[in-house]
Design a protein around this motif. Structure first.
Motif, short mmCIF file in Angstrom:
data_model
loop_
_atom_site.label_atom_id
_atom_site.label_comp_id
_atom_site.label_asym_id
_atom_site.label_seq_id
_atom_site.Cartn_x
_atom_site.Cartn_y
_atom_site.Cartn_z
N ALA A 1 -3.64 3.68 -9.67
CA ALA A 1 -2.70 3.33 -8.88
C ALA A 1 -3.68 2.57 -7.77
CB ALA A 1 -1.94 4.43 -8.12
N LEU A 2 -4.78 3.01 -7.47
CA LEU A 2 -5.47 2.23 -6.53
C LEU A 2 -6.00 0.97 -6.89
CD1 LEU A 2 -7.05 1.84 -3.65
CD2 LEU A 2 -8.78 3.28 -4.66
N GLN A 3 -6.28 1.01 -8.39
CA GLN A 3 -6.73 -0.51 -8.87
C GLN A 3 -5.50 -1.38 -9.12
OE1 GLN A 3 -9.27 0.08 -12.50
NE2 GLN A 3 -7.57 -1.56 -13.62
N ALA A 4 -4.21 -0.59 -9.35
CA ALA A 4 -3.34 -1.70 -9.64
C ALA A 4 -2.94 -2.41 -8.10
CB ALA A 4 -2.01 -0.77 -9.86
N TYR A 5 -2.98 -1.65 -7.05
CA TYR A 5 -2.98 -2.01 -5.81
C TYR A 5 -3.93 -3.06 -5.54
CZ TYR A 5 -2.66 -2.55 -0.61
OH TYR A 5 -2.76 -2.87 0.78
N GLN A 6 -5.31 -2.88 -5.78
CA GLN A 6 -6.20 -3.96 -5.77
C GLN A 6 -5.80 -5.23 -6.34
OE1 GLN A 6 -9.75 -1.52 -6.44
NE2 GLN A 6 -9.91 -1.01 -4.27
N ALA B 1 0.86 -1.08 -0.02
CA ALA B 1 0.14 0.06 -0.09
C ALA B 1 0.84 1.26 -0.02
CB ALA B 1 -1.14 0.10 1.28
N LEU B 2 2.17 1.27 0.63
CA LEU B 2 2.78 2.29 0.80
C LEU B 2 3.45 2.52 -0.52
CD1 LEU B 2 3.51 4.23 3.16
CD2 LEU B 2 5.49 2.85 3.59
N ASN B 3 3.87 1.42 -1.25
CA ASN B 3 4.65 1.64 -2.60
C ASN B 3 3.80 2.14 -3.55
OD1 ASN B 3 7.34 0.96 -1.64
ND2 ASN B 3 6.56 -1.25 -1.88
#
Length: 743
Positions: free
Chosen positions: A664-669, A591-593
């Motif tokens: 970026a949020l979608q990539a994290y999910q 999540a930080l990256n």
């Protein structure tokens, strides 16, 4: 009461048993079964809620772990936790936090410059804005003080840490130690100050002396020029570099010859189509050159004469220089001639000898082609030098030599004591450059990079190349592609063209040089930790080697100070320097990256892939306008929503940054879908930690934030209003921060 289902055994009264007793028994059995059913339902709901409680918002339950995320205890995580412990949680102060600007960053400056697009454009609005800013100033300053610096500064700080960290007991001739020794010698200001102008004066003696100091062996003009160009990277009368010919399909590299960067300040006369000395700036320039002569020990009785001749020659040479736009209009760029033809056009220069010295040991012949970028200046320069050389002794070779010596001084000035640098700084300020002088450590890192770029790139790569970085790039690029596919395009051809191009590109990390090649490149470099001047001369020879590499098709880019991706053919090159703490570490919670570096990478990709997206899609304008209206509704109230408008470039940037945050949020999910786990930091997990990470870097001014009319961290409130991914609703005591929308 109705009978039980057919699968259950009916309860009937036994013979001789009273009917009332039988009814009572049936009621008790039904109540027991009902209680068991309710208990089972409550237990199931509890387990389901617990699983969802431990899951990141926005993910399907099948992808989530039942166990709470474990805390990260690596040294990198402990440093990150210390930084976040003083940061503001956007969900604890939603009423004020997202109304801040980025202090003195580009975002605020951009809004103040804009007319008709920001709050300050209406009468009375400035006074209300001032009162509002006064109320927030203390909290804002405290919050912004906790923000991370811009990416370039973060990278320089990481390289500083690499250069200042000793790695075991290594011999002085170890490759990495050479770069560290160079950096330390640059930082040793006491040693540099104690030597004063002595190193430069010794070098002048090695070059044959200088008439201004009373001794000169009258070295041949061209031999001195070749020595300056080859050994010291100094080009007094014209500049030389290597580059491609844009008019040729085969990316062949050529020697390029252009007008020099003149020290004397000039201005372009549109009527006479010539350059002339700027009369306003001429006085401080004359004073600075006189000061240099004084610092070099030129006697007062000859100082004024040498300075006057230097100014006169500089002015005459600069006459035929011209700005780039004029050379473009008059087709003066990329004129291809052979060295033999150039010798005829400008005979005073020994072109073959000078170019052989510049590119030693590469072979140069008279039949080789070079590209000229201002042939009229080259001819004028040759004629001018010829005339000055033919004059009487007082006006002959003496001014030419002084001109070359002071040009060499400009090249080596960063390696001399502070008196020389302060003289240069005073002239820069007098000419209108009010930028603050950068700290010494930044200057020394940039100087180290110029000579040891490929070695420094290798040192950074050893600390930055990880599988986690590769995964971040893949997930992010896939997410950006999906966002582009969802856009509203003007027509199907535009959509197919853009998506086909994006799909054809391959994300890659910046190429690196193997250790064998590095060893060969730096084997002859001898670094002395107590002599920065001699080290500086060594770095100039390294720059020559790097320039020679540009002729090779196998030349590897090694811009270690780059912080944004770039296009190279069918590749998107990601510099390894992007993947360093505090923006990235393989032990960080993902999540930080993704929340910090992932957002900035997505923003860069959108700018890189779609520089003219507004001409092909209506989405940027509609989304940018929607987000802006939500911002106005919070800051000014619903009645003012139509009072302000954004320029097309501002709408585009709002869309880019909002889409980048979504991507970026979608990539994290997607990453959590693949791995189904992530660690925590300070009890912050998943999307909550992702958004906190984003708010820590959203003021990064490099290089597009000047177009934003509000701080990008406001986009968190828009994300929360338009989706269910946030850990909680962002509410104030008086009202919800933003009503649900559909941007």
């Amino acid at each position: 009461m109705q009978s039980m289902t057919t699968e259950e055994t009916p309860i009937t009264a036994q013979p001789g048993e009273p009917k009332a007793f039988a009814r009572t028994k049936r009621v008790k059995v039904v109540l027991v079964l009902l209680g068991v059913f309710l208990f089972a339902m409550a237990t199931g709901l509890g387990l389901h809620s617990l699983r969802n409680w431990n899951s990141p918002p926005g993910l399907p339950s099948s992808a989530n772990s039942r166990a709470a995320p474990l805390p990260c205890h690596s040294s990198a995580c402990l440093d990150a936790a210390t930084r976040l412990s003083v940061a503001v949680d956007p969900f604890s102060q939603p009423c004020d936090y997202f109304l801040f600007t980025c202090g003195s960053s580009g975002a605020t400056r951009g809004r103040q410059r804009g007319k008709g697009t920001g709050h300050l454009s209406t009468s009375g609005e400035g006074e209300r804005t001032t009162r509002r800013e006064d109320r927030r100033r203390k909290t804002e300053n405290d919050t912004l003080a906790d923000r991370l610096p811009d990416r370039q500064t973060l990278l320089l700080q990481s390289i500083k840490n690499i250069l200042e960290t000793a790695v075991g007991l290594r011999p002085p001739d170890h490759l990495e130690e050479k770069a560290r020794q160079f950096y330390r010698s640059c930082m040793d200001k006491d040693s540099i100050e104690s030597r004063g102008s002595e190193p430069f004066l010794k070098l002048i003696q090695q070059l044959g002396g200088w008439s201004a100091l009373g001794w000169w062996n009258r070295t041949d003009f061209n031999s001195t020029l070749a020595l300056l160009m080859g050994q010291y990277g100094t080009f007094p009368f014209f500049s030389v570099y290597v580059g491609r010919d844009p008019n040729q399909p085969h990316n062949t590299s050529y020697i390029q010859i252009d007008q020099p960067h003149f020290q004397i300040p000039t201005e372009w006369d549109t009527q006479s189509q010539t350059s002339k000395a700027n009369t306003v700036s001429l006085r401080p320039f004359l004073f600075s050159s006189l000061q240099y002569l004084t610092l070099l020990g030129v006697p007062s009785m000859t100082r004024l004469m040498h300075n006057g001749l230097y100014i006169a020659l500089s002015s005459e040479l600069a006459k035929e220089s011209s700005p780039l736009h004029h050379r473009l209009q008059t087709n003066r760029l990329y004129q291809k001639v052979t060295i033999r033809a150039l010798q005829t056009l400008a005979p005073v220069i020994d072109w073959l000898g000078c170019l052989e010295a510049t590119f030693h040991p590469l072979p140069i012949s008279k039949s080789d082609y070079v590209l000229l970028h201002n042939l009229p200046y080259i001819i004028h320069m040759s004629d001018t030098i010829s005339k000055w050389l033919l004059r009487k002794e007082m006006m002959g070779r003496v001014p030419i030599q002084t001109y070359m010596i002071l040009s060499l001084l400009q090249t080596l000035l960063p390696a001399l004591d502070s008196r020389f640098r302060q003289t240069q700084r005073n002239l820069s300020v007098a000419l209108g450059n009010m930028e603050e002088e950068e700290p010494r450590w930044k200057h020394c890192i940039r100087r180290t990079e110029r000579g040891f770029d490929q070695l420094l790139s290798h040192m950074v790569r050893d600390r930055a190349a990880h599988e986690e970085a590769d995964e971040l790039v893949r997930n992010l690029y896939s997410s950006v592609q999906s966002k582009l596919a969802d856009l509203t395009w003007q027509d199907e051809d535009s959509r197919n063209s853009v998506l086909k191009r994006v799909k054809s590109l391959t994300p890659r990390f910046m190429a690196h040089i193997d250790k064998e090649t590095l060893a060969q490149l730096y084997s002859e470099v001898v670094i002395s930790e107590d002599s920065y001047f001699s080290n500086y001369l060594q770095s100039l020879l390294l720059e020559r080697k790097r320039r020679n590499q540009l002729f090779s098709h196998q030349h590897l880019q090694s811009d270690v100070l780059s912080v944004t991706p770039l296009l190279s053919g069918r590749n998107i090159i990601f510099p390894t320097g992007m993947f360093l703490p505090p923006l990235f570490h393989p032990s960080y919670p993902r999540a930080l990256n993704y929340g910090g570096l992932g957002f900035m990478m997505a923003k860069d990709l959108l700018h890189l892939l779609l520089p003219d997206i507004h001409t092909q899609s209506g989405s940027p304008e509609s989304v940018g306008g929607c987000v802006w209206s939500q911002y106005i509704s919070v800051t000014e109230g619903p009645g003012r929503m139509g009072a302000f408008s954004l320029s097309p470039s501002q709408k585009l940037e709002v869309w880019v940054q909002y889409t980048a945050l979504q991507g970026a949020l979608q990539a994290y999910q997607n990453s959590l879908q693949q791995h189904q786990s992530d660690t925590s930091l300070l009890d912050f997990v998943h999307t909550h930690l992702f958004l906190i990470s984003f708010t820590q870097i959203s003021c990064d001014p490099y290089p597009y934030s000047q177009l934003m009319t509000f701080e990008p961290s406001f986009l968190v409130s828009v994300i929360c209003a338009n989706s269910d991914v946030c850990p909680s609703r962002m509410t104030c005591r008086k009202k919800t921060l933003l009503e649900p929308g559909s941007c």
